[in-house]
Design a protein around this motif. Structure first.
Motif, PDB file in Angstrom:
ATOM      1  N   ARG A   2      14.128  63.192 -40.335  1.00 57.48           N
ATOM      2  CA  ARG A   2      15.231  62.375 -39.833  1.00 57.48           C
ATOM      3  C   ARG A   2      15.211  61.047 -40.585  1.00 57.48           C
ATOM      4  NH1 ARG A   2      14.761  58.600 -35.984  1.00 57.48           N
ATOM      5  NH2 ARG A   2      12.739  59.458 -35.350  1.00 57.48           N
ATOM      6  N   PHE A   3      16.374  60.562 -40.973  1.00 60.34           N
ATOM      7  CA  PHE A   3      16.451  59.314 -41.717  1.00 60.34           C
ATOM      8  C   PHE A   3      17.008  58.211 -40.834  1.00 60.34           C
ATOM      9  CE2 PHE A   3      16.169  62.530 -44.928  1.00 60.34           C
ATOM     10  CZ  PHE A   3      15.457  61.945 -45.954  1.00 60.34           C
ATOM     11  N   ASN A   4      16.318  57.060 -40.845  1.00 64.18           N
ATOM     12  CA  ASN A   4      16.759  55.956 -40.001  1.00 64.18           C
ATOM     13  C   ASN A   4      17.870  55.156 -40.666  1.00 64.18           C
ATOM     14  OD1 ASN A   4      15.526  54.303 -41.907  1.00 64.18           O
ATOM     15  ND2 ASN A   4      13.679  53.976 -40.676  1.00 64.18           N
ATOM     16  N   SER A   5      18.229  54.027 -40.091  1.00 64.44           N
ATOM     17  CA  SER A   5      19.387  53.261 -40.542  1.00 64.44           C
ATOM     18  C   SER A   5      19.224  52.666 -41.931  1.00 64.44           C
ATOM     19  CB  SER A   5      19.684  52.139 -39.543  1.00 64.44           C
ATOM     20  OG  SER A   5      18.563  51.278 -39.413  1.00 64.44           O
ATOM     21  N   VAL A   6      17.991  52.533 -42.400  1.00 61.43           N
ATOM     22  CA  VAL A   6      17.771  51.985 -43.747  1.00 61.43           C
ATOM     23  C   VAL A   6      17.343  53.061 -44.741  1.00 61.43           C
ATOM     24  CG1 VAL A   6      17.234  49.678 -42.918  1.00 61.43           C
ATOM     25  CG2 VAL A   6      15.386  51.346 -43.154  1.00 61.43           C
ATOM     26  N   GLY A   7      17.486  54.330 -44.356  1.00 61.81           N
ATOM     27  CA  GLY A   7      17.205  55.423 -45.271  1.00 61.81           C
ATOM     28  C   GLY A   7      15.768  55.854 -45.363  1.00 61.81           C
ATOM     29  N   GLU A   8      14.924  55.406 -44.428  1.00 60.77           N
ATOM     30  CA  GLU A   8      13.517  55.815 -44.430  1.00 60.77           C
ATOM     31  C   GLU A   8      13.368  57.159 -43.718  1.00 60.77           C
ATOM     32  OE1 GLU A   8      11.387  51.428 -44.247  1.00 60.77           O
ATOM     33  OE2 GLU A   8      11.834  52.501 -42.381  1.00 60.77           O
ATOM     34  N   ALA A   9      12.544  58.035 -44.312  1.00 59.90           N
ATOM     35  CA  ALA A   9      12.308  59.351 -43.715  1.00 59.90           C
ATOM     36  C   ALA A   9      11.366  59.230 -42.524  1.00 59.90           C
ATOM     37  CB  ALA A   9      11.725  60.304 -44.748  1.00 59.90           C
ATOM     38  N   VAL A  10      11.768  59.815 -41.409  1.00 59.81           N
ATOM     39  CA  VAL A  10      10.957  59.797 -40.186  1.00 59.81           C
ATOM     40  C   VAL A  10      10.648  61.244 -39.804  1.00 59.81           C
ATOM     41  CG1 VAL A  10      10.830  59.102 -37.772  1.00 59.81           C
ATOM     42  CG2 VAL A  10      12.090  57.685 -39.417  1.00 59.81           C
ATOM     43  N   PRO A  11       9.366  61.643 -39.770  1.00 53.26           N
ATOM     44  CA  PRO A  11       9.026  63.022 -39.384  1.00 53.26           C
ATOM     45  C   PRO A  11       9.656  63.396 -38.053  1.00 53.26           C
ATOM     46  CG  PRO A  11       7.101  61.894 -40.234  1.00 53.26           C
ATOM     47  CD  PRO A  11       8.172  60.854 -40.094  1.00 53.26           C
ATOM     48  N   ASP A  12      10.154  64.615 -37.984  1.00 54.38           N
ATOM     49  CA  ASP A  12      10.889  65.016 -36.790  1.00 54.38           C
ATOM     50  C   ASP A  12      10.408  66.386 -36.315  1.00 54.38           C
ATOM     51  OD1 ASP A  12      12.732  64.944 -34.758  1.00 54.38           O
ATOM     52  OD2 ASP A  12      14.470  65.316 -36.024  1.00 54.38           O
ATOM     53  N   ARG A  13      11.253  67.391 -36.378  1.00 51.03           N
ATOM     54  CA  ARG A  13      10.955  68.683 -35.748  1.00 51.03           C
ATOM     55  C   ARG A  13       9.888  69.501 -36.463  1.00 51.03           C
ATOM     56  NH1 ARG A  13      15.601  68.116 -38.123  1.00 51.03           N
ATOM     57  NH2 ARG A  13      16.434  69.578 -39.643  1.00 51.03           N
ATOM     58  N   PHE A  14       9.590  69.202 -37.725  1.00 51.32           N
ATOM     59  CA  PHE A  14       8.561  69.959 -38.440  1.00 51.32           C
ATOM     60  C   PHE A  14       7.196  69.278 -38.392  1.00 51.32           C
ATOM     61  CE2 PHE A  14      12.537  70.985 -40.870  1.00 51.32           C
ATOM     62  CZ  PHE A  14      12.667  72.279 -40.395  1.00 51.32           C
ATOM     63  N   LYS A  15       7.107  68.157 -37.721  1.00 47.99           N
ATOM     64  CA  LYS A  15       5.877  67.386 -37.683  1.00 47.99           C
ATOM     65  C   LYS A  15       4.705  68.204 -37.156  1.00 47.99           C
ATOM     66  CE  LYS A  15       3.994  62.997 -36.010  1.00 47.99           C
ATOM     67  NZ  LYS A  15       4.251  61.782 -35.203  1.00 47.99           N
ATOM     68  N   ASN A  16       3.555  68.070 -37.812  1.00 46.28           N
ATOM     69  CA  ASN A  16       2.277  68.695 -37.439  1.00 46.28           C
ATOM     70  C   ASN A  16       2.195  70.185 -37.749  1.00 46.28           C
ATOM     71  OD1 ASN A  16       1.107  66.317 -36.555  1.00 46.28           O
ATOM     72  ND2 ASN A  16       1.876  66.569 -34.476  1.00 46.28           N
ATOM     73  N   LYS A  17       3.191  70.736 -38.438  1.00 48.40           N
ATOM     74  CA  LYS A  17       2.983  72.057 -39.012  1.00 48.40           C
ATOM     75  C   LYS A  17       2.054  71.892 -40.212  1.00 48.40           C
ATOM     76  CE  LYS A  17       7.475  73.955 -37.588  1.00 48.40           C
ATOM     77  NZ  LYS A  17       6.962  75.022 -36.709  1.00 48.40           N
ATOM     78  N   HIS A  18       1.519  73.004 -40.727  1.00 48.58           N
ATOM     79  CA  HIS A  18       0.572  72.940 -41.833  1.00 48.58           C
ATOM     80  C   HIS A  18       1.134  73.641 -43.058  1.00 48.58           C
ATOM     81  CE1 HIS A  18      -1.947  72.163 -38.297  1.00 48.58           C
ATOM     82  NE2 HIS A  18      -2.751  71.538 -39.114  1.00 48.58           N
ATOM     83  N   TYR A  19       0.580  73.284 -44.225  1.00 53.90           N
ATOM     84  CA  TYR A  19       1.087  73.928 -45.428  1.00 53.90           C
ATOM     85  C   TYR A  19       0.005  74.120 -46.481  1.00 53.90           C
ATOM     86  CZ  TYR A  19       1.336  69.399 -47.949  1.00 53.90           C
ATOM     87  OH  TYR A  19       1.045  68.212 -48.572  1.00 53.90           O
ATOM     88  N   VAL A  20       0.247  75.120 -47.332  1.00 50.76           N
ATOM     89  CA  VAL A  20      -0.565  75.422 -48.513  1.00 50.76           C
ATOM     90  C   VAL A  20       0.379  75.414 -49.706  1.00 50.76           C
ATOM     91  CG1 VAL A  20      -1.989  77.156 -49.676  1.00 50.76           C
ATOM     92  CG2 VAL A  20      -2.174  76.847 -47.187  1.00 50.76           C
ATOM     93  N   THR A  21      -0.058  74.870 -50.832  1.00 51.58           N
ATOM     94  CA  THR A  21       0.769  74.866 -52.034  1.00 51.58           C
ATOM     95  C   THR A  21       0.073  75.639 -53.152  1.00 51.58           C
ATOM     96  OG1 THR A  21      -0.133  72.661 -52.535  1.00 51.58           O
ATOM     97  CG2 THR A  21       2.065  72.774 -51.566  1.00 51.58           C
ATOM     98  N   ILE A  22       0.889  76.332 -53.950  1.00 50.04           N
ATOM     99  CA  ILE A  22       0.389  77.188 -55.024  1.00 50.04           C
ATOM    100  C   ILE A  22       1.190  76.911 -56.288  1.00 50.04           C
ATOM    101  CG2 ILE A  22       0.061  79.568 -55.796  1.00 50.04           C
ATOM    102  CD1 ILE A  22       0.110  80.406 -52.840  1.00 50.04           C
ATOM    103  N   THR A  23       0.506  76.823 -57.423  1.00 53.95           N
ATOM    104  CA  THR A  23       1.205  76.761 -58.695  1.00 53.95           C
ATOM    105  C   THR A  23       0.365  77.412 -59.789  1.00 53.95           C
ATOM    106  OG1 THR A  23       2.542  75.347 -60.137  1.00 53.95           O
ATOM    107  CG2 THR A  23       0.352  74.538 -59.578  1.00 53.95           C
ATOM    108  N   ASP A  24       0.989  77.631 -60.935  1.00 51.10           N
ATOM    109  CA  ASP A  24       0.300  78.187 -62.101  1.00 51.10           C
ATOM    110  C   ASP A  24       0.983  77.649 -63.348  1.00 51.10           C
ATOM    111  OD1 ASP A  24       2.436  80.424 -62.930  1.00 51.10           O
ATOM    112  OD2 ASP A  24       2.160  80.511 -60.757  1.00 51.10           O
ATOM    113  N   CYS A  25       0.266  77.722 -64.476  1.00 47.79           N
ATOM    114  CA  CYS A  25       0.826  77.166 -65.711  1.00 47.79           C
ATOM    115  C   CYS A  25       0.237  77.880 -66.920  1.00 47.79           C
ATOM    116  CB  CYS A  25       0.546  75.668 -65.798  1.00 47.79           C
ATOM    117  SG  CYS A  25      -1.217  75.260 -65.922  1.00 47.79           S
ATOM    118  N   TYR A  26       0.895  77.696 -68.063  1.00 47.41           N
ATOM    119  CA  TYR A  26       0.416  78.284 -69.310  1.00 47.41           C
ATOM    120  C   TYR A  26      -0.799  77.552 -69.860  1.00 47.41           C
ATOM    121  CZ  TYR A  26       4.688  81.121 -69.832  1.00 47.41           C
ATOM    122  OH  TYR A  26       5.684  82.027 -69.666  1.00 47.41           O
ATOM    123  N   ALA A  27      -0.934  76.287 -69.546  1.00 53.89           N
ATOM    124  CA  ALA A  27      -2.030  75.484 -70.087  1.00 53.89           C
ATOM    125  C   ALA A  27      -3.380  76.052 -69.670  1.00 53.89           C
ATOM    126  CB  ALA A  27      -1.910  74.036 -69.616  1.00 53.89           C
ATOM    127  N   GLY A  28      -4.381  75.874 -70.528  1.00 53.67           N
ATOM    128  CA  GLY A  28      -5.727  76.336 -70.209  1.00 53.67           C
ATOM    129  C   GLY A  28      -6.388  75.457 -69.166  1.00 53.67           C
TER     130      GLY A  28
END
Length: 260
Positions: free
Chosen positions: A102-128
């Motif tokens: 949720r964004f307030n009156s000055v455009g700052e992001a405020v955690p809302d309905r997804f707050k306290n869920k968890h996440y894992v991130t995955i990536t890969d690349c050509y570089a060694g």
């Protein structure tokens, strides 16, 4: 498969290939989670993603939002292209940014309905592995995902990276096992907090070690340059402590991501 703990793990694939290395990593994480949780894989290519407009319905973003809301753990997988997040995943983040928080009156992001869920991130690349470790090819990808997800108040669990993927057809058995372990642990994540007490304890020991190192360095300096008064001793202590603190902060903000 419905897990006994009623945890839902949602995999989000932001890659062009549905059977490539990135997809295999995501599927391995979901496989590890499936023993005790309800799992689902979403391929962003199956959705027509565009930003919200007041006058137009956005059925695809609505469908994705419902899936994200129902999940306890999000697993986002996207390859690193040209040193940054893949276009497929970036487009999702751009289009969904108005809903992640949720964004307030000055455009700052405020955690809302997804707050306290968890996440894992995955990536890969050509570089060694060595190149990625030294130059941080995948850092920008992880940082972009972290910025997007922490806007919504989500809590990070783990990063997974695979390097030197040029010509790779299947992930290694070791990486498959690692991904499955991450998935199994994510499926059993019960706490919905940001480990504040753990962070305070870590901060205490970090400061204690830094103070000890600072005193040791200062003792060495005193052998070369006599520090005969309080302010000289204090000034050197502050400078050394600051340098050590800057190095640690640089590490955690620039090179902390998994690179190999």
């Amino acid at each position: 498969m419905m897990g006994v703990e009623n945890v839902k793990v949602l995999g989000i694939l932001g890659a062009h290939r549905a059977d490539g290395v990135t997809a295999q990593l995501l599927q391995a994480v979901l496989k590890g989670a499936a023993a005790s949780a309800d799992t689902e894989l979403v391929n962003l290519n199956d959705y027509e993603l565009r930003p919200d407009h007041d006058s137009q319905p956005n059925a695809d973003l609505d469908a994705l939002e419902a899936k994200l809301m129902a999940a306890d753990v999000w697993v986002l997988a996207a390859p690193t292209y040209l040193g940054s997040l893949s276009g497929v995943m970036k487009n999702f983040c751009d289009c969904f940014r108005g809903r992640i928080a949720r964004f307030n009156s000055v455009g700052e992001a405020v955690p809302d309905r997804f707050k306290n869920k968890h996440y894992v991130t995955i990536t890969d690349c050509y570089a060694g592995g060595i190149e990625n470790y030294l130059t941080g090819v995948t850092d920008a990808t992880f940082k972009a995902l972290d910025k997007f997800l922490t806007m919504g108040g989500l809590i990070k669990l783990r990063e997974i990276v695979v390097t030197k993927t040029w010509g790779m057809q299947t992930i290694t058995a070791a990486k498959q096992a690692e991904c499955e372990r991450v998935g199994a642990r994510a499926a059993h994540k019960k706490e919905r907090d940001d480990s504040t007490m753990k962070r305070y304890i870590q901060l205490f020991f970090m400061i204690a070690v830094m103070a000890l190192l600072t005193m040791g360095i200062e003792a060495g300096i005193q052998q070369l340059i006599p520090l005969n008064n309080f302010w000289a001793y204090y000034g050197v202590f502050v400078v050394v402590f600051y340098v050590l603190l800057a190095m640690i902060l640089h590490f955690f903000t620039v090179v902390k991501h998994r690179r190999r």
